[in-house]
Enzyme design. Structure first.
Site, PDB file in Angstrom:
ATOM      1  N   CYS A  34       0.809  -1.230   0.000  1.00 61.24           N
ATOM      2  CA  CYS A  34       0.000   0.000   0.000  1.00 61.24           C
ATOM      3  C   CYS A  34       0.840   1.276   0.000  1.00 61.24           C
ATOM      4  O   CYS A  34       0.297   2.357  -0.196  1.00 61.24           O
ATOM      5  CB  CYS A  34      -0.911   0.019   1.235  1.00 61.24           C
ATOM      6  SG  CYS A  34       0.033   0.075   2.758  1.00 61.24           S
ATOM      7  N   ASP A  36       2.302   2.586   2.587  1.00 64.09           N
ATOM      8  CA  ASP A  36       2.349   3.224   3.911  1.00 64.09           C
ATOM      9  C   ASP A  36       3.671   2.909   4.614  1.00 64.09           C
ATOM     10  O   ASP A  36       4.373   1.979   4.226  1.00 64.09           O
ATOM     11  CB  ASP A  36       1.181   2.738   4.775  1.00 64.09           C
ATOM     12  CG  ASP A  36      -0.156   3.226   4.230  1.00 64.09           C
ATOM     13  OD1 ASP A  36      -0.144   4.181   3.438  1.00 64.09           O
ATOM     14  OD2 ASP A  36      -1.184   2.648   4.588  1.00 64.09           O
ATOM     15  N   CYS A  61      -2.626   3.985   7.368  1.00 67.90           N
ATOM     16  CA  CYS A  61      -4.055   3.751   7.620  1.00 67.90           C
ATOM     17  C   CYS A  61      -4.333   3.521   9.112  1.00 67.90           C
ATOM     18  O   CYS A  61      -3.426   3.426   9.936  1.00 67.90           O
ATOM     19  CB  CYS A  61      -4.496   2.535   6.829  1.00 67.90           C
ATOM     20  SG  CYS A  61      -3.815   1.006   7.490  1.00 67.90           S
ATOM     21  N   CYS A 105      -0.962  -4.877   7.228  1.00 66.38           N
ATOM     22  CA  CYS A 105      -0.609  -3.771   8.127  1.00 66.38           C
ATOM     23  C   CYS A 105       0.127  -4.312   9.361  1.00 66.38           C
ATOM     24  O   CYS A 105       1.049  -3.656   9.866  1.00 66.38           O
ATOM     25  CB  CYS A 105      -1.849  -2.999   8.559  1.00 66.38           C
ATOM     26  SG  CYS A 105      -2.966  -2.590   7.215  1.00 66.38           S
TER      27      CYS A 105
HETATM   28 FE1  FES Z   1      -1.206   0.510   4.398  1.00 70.28          FE
HETATM   29 FE2  FES Z   1      -2.614  -0.487   6.311  1.00 70.28          FE
HETATM   30  S1  FES Z   1      -3.286  -0.070   4.292  1.00 70.28           S
HETATM   31  S2  FES Z   1      -0.484  -0.211   6.304  1.00 70.28           S
END
Ligand code: FES
Length: 206
Positions: A34, A36, A61, A105
């Protein structure tokens, strides 16, 4: 998306959040799934090797924040050897579960904790800089979560072969042709492996 009350609590009031001044070790990892990021800071007792303080910063997120928070709770007060054994499944369970598409995550959070511990060990001369090998590839594949069921592709036996030859990583996958997540899984494998300078090419057969 259905979140447990614990995920909501940790998201709304994360524990041990923020930057640490003068940490003994720090690591930032990104999720290929993602984009992140999480940063983990550690203070480790030089004699006992117990994690005396830990902080995290999240750039992602709600599950990213909640899992960052829960791994600090799980790791604080533990010796680094014990903290290294915390798994992403334990982190997810400690949050009373995560939706399958959010399991990556918890992988990110645990991965960052382990990277911070490893950085500490390398800096203190406790371990050598790890060599890149076929085992490294398999460890990376274990971080690729099949989003439909929230389990990693190695455990799901989707990886039929993983090899490394002269900087070329070859992965044979067993994943149905019309699977909605097939392209995501393939892309995520690439991103996990291409971050290593030792990998010149990634060939994925599926
Ligand atoms: Fe990116 Fe949760 S969607 S760490």
């Amino acid at each position: 998306m259905q979140y447990s009350q614990k995920v909501i609590d940790h998201f709304m009031n994360p524990h041990n959040v923020g930057k640490m001044e003068h940490p003994d070790a720090v690591a930032t990892e990104g999720s290929p799934a993602c984009g992140d990021q999480v940063t983990v800071y550690l203070k480790v007792n030089e004699e006992t090797k117990v994690i005396e303080d830990i902080k995290f910063q999240s750039y992602g997120c709600a599950s990213n924040i909640a899992t960052g928070s829960i791994i600090t709770d799980l790791a604080i007060g533990k010796g680094i050897e014990e903290a290294k054994t915390i798994t992403w499944k334990e982190a997810a369970e400690a949050l009373d579960g995560l939706p399958p598409v959010k399991m990556h995550c918890s992988v990110l959070a645990v991965d960052t904790l382990r990277a911070a511990i490893q950085n500490y060990e390398i800096a203190k001369g406790l371990i050598p800089i790890p060599e890149f090998s076929k085992e490294t590839i398999i460890e990376e594949l274990k971080k690729v979560i099949y989003p439909q069921v929230g389990e990693d592709i190695v455990t799901l036996k989707m990886v039929k072969y993983a090899g490394l030859d002269d900087g070329v990583a070859t992965i044979d996958l067993d994943i149905p042709k019309f699977d909605n997540f097939r392209d995501n899984v393939v892309e995520e494998i690439r991103e996990h492996l291409e971050k290593y300078p030792q990998v010149k090419n990634v060939i994925i057969n599926y």
